[in-house]
Design an enzyme around this catalytic site. Structure first.
Site, PDB file in Angstrom:
ATOM      1  N   ASP A  46       0.833  -1.200   0.000  1.00  0.00           N
ATOM      2  CA  ASP A  46       0.000   0.000   0.000  1.00  0.00           C
ATOM      3  C   ASP A  46       0.872   1.255   0.000  1.00  0.00           C
ATOM      4  O   ASP A  46       0.620   2.213  -0.750  1.00  0.00           O
ATOM      5  CB  ASP A  46      -0.914  -0.032   1.226  1.00  0.00           C
ATOM      6  CG  ASP A  46      -1.814   1.178   1.306  1.00  0.00           C
ATOM      7  OD1 ASP A  46      -2.658   1.362   0.417  1.00  0.00           O
ATOM      8  OD2 ASP A  46      -1.677   1.955   2.270  1.00  0.00           O
ATOM      9  N   GLU A 113      -1.515  -5.081  -4.223  1.00  0.00           N
ATOM     10  CA  GLU A 113      -0.530  -4.417  -3.363  1.00  0.00           C
ATOM     11  C   GLU A 113       0.447  -5.414  -2.757  1.00  0.00           C
ATOM     12  O   GLU A 113       1.648  -5.132  -2.650  1.00  0.00           O
ATOM     13  CB  GLU A 113      -1.256  -3.649  -2.264  1.00  0.00           C
ATOM     14  CG  GLU A 113      -2.096  -2.491  -2.800  1.00  0.00           C
ATOM     15  CD  GLU A 113      -2.972  -1.843  -1.750  1.00  0.00           C
ATOM     16  OE1 GLU A 113      -3.405  -0.701  -1.983  1.00  0.00           O
ATOM     17  OE2 GLU A 113      -3.220  -2.475  -0.703  1.00  0.00           O
TER      18      GLU A 113
END
Length: 218
Positions: A46, A113
């Protein structure tokens, strides 16, 4: 889970295959079957995604302010586009996840991610950034093209392509951070001049300056 298929789809071959397995394992699966899951990788990915996209937008839109760059970044790293990318890469088909979690969209955005983080740990930051930018290239190019052609389209619609000319007057700066000076001529007459980090960016600014002056004079 077909490792070779995943590597082909994402354009990266892992030295440590277990990292990729971990990146594709949801917590619902590891809870039942044991082993590691992607939660920690997703956390790291992220941050990588935010940084990579922010850096690329900073480079692509030299005239954009903080608010505009933030708006663009949020749109690109939100759940919907990441779900689309994950499905296009076939990550949804190769994940280890319990059936009752497989239809949840957030799972597919999280796994993108986690894979980015796994690539970073296995091959370094350049490989991770290349994967992210490659995967999001269509969305980024679409945003760039729409923004950069809007003013030019308005000019062409009003004055015709024959009546609008953008002239490159100067290119300066190093190769990694060039500056382009563009002059706009409308109907054969000088109309505006602007400088930006790309030709399209300078042309867009010329169009904006022209319409701004035109509106002020009317």
């Amino acid at each position: 889970m077909n490792i070779q298929t995943i590597e082909k789809n994402i354009g990266y071959v892992f030295k440590d295959k277990e990292l990729l397995r971990e990146a594709l394992t949801h917590s619902s699966y590891s809870f039942v079957h044991g082993g590691r899951n992607y939660d920690r990788l997703e956390y790291l990915g992220d941050a990588l995604l935010d940084f990579t996209v922010a850096e690329e937008l900073y480079r692509r839109f030299p005239e954009a302010d903080e608010g505009e760059l933030t708006r663009r970044r949020v749109a690109l790293v939100s759940e919907e586009p990441l779900i689309g990318v994950s499905k296009r890469l076939g990550l949804d088909k190769e994940m280890a996840v319990q059936p009752h979690h497989k239809g949840k969209g957030a799972v597919f955005s999280d796994v993108f991610e986690s894979v980015a983080a796994a690539i970073y740990l296995d091959g370094g930051i350049d490989e991770a950034k290349a994967f992210i930018l490659r995967s999001l290239s269509d969305a980024m190019d679409g945003a760039s093209d729409a923004e950069e052609t809007e003013g030019k389209t308005a000019l062409y619609e009003k004055y015709g392509k024959e009546g609008v000319e953008f002239v490159l007057e100067d290119r300066s700066g190093p190769a990694h951070a060039p500056r382009f000076t563009i002059a706009l001529y409308v109907g054969g007459k000088f109309a505006a001049r602007a400088q930006a980090g790309s030709k399209k960016g300078a042309e867009k600014e010329c169009a904006r300056l022209f319409f701004e002056k035109e509106n002020a004079d009317s």
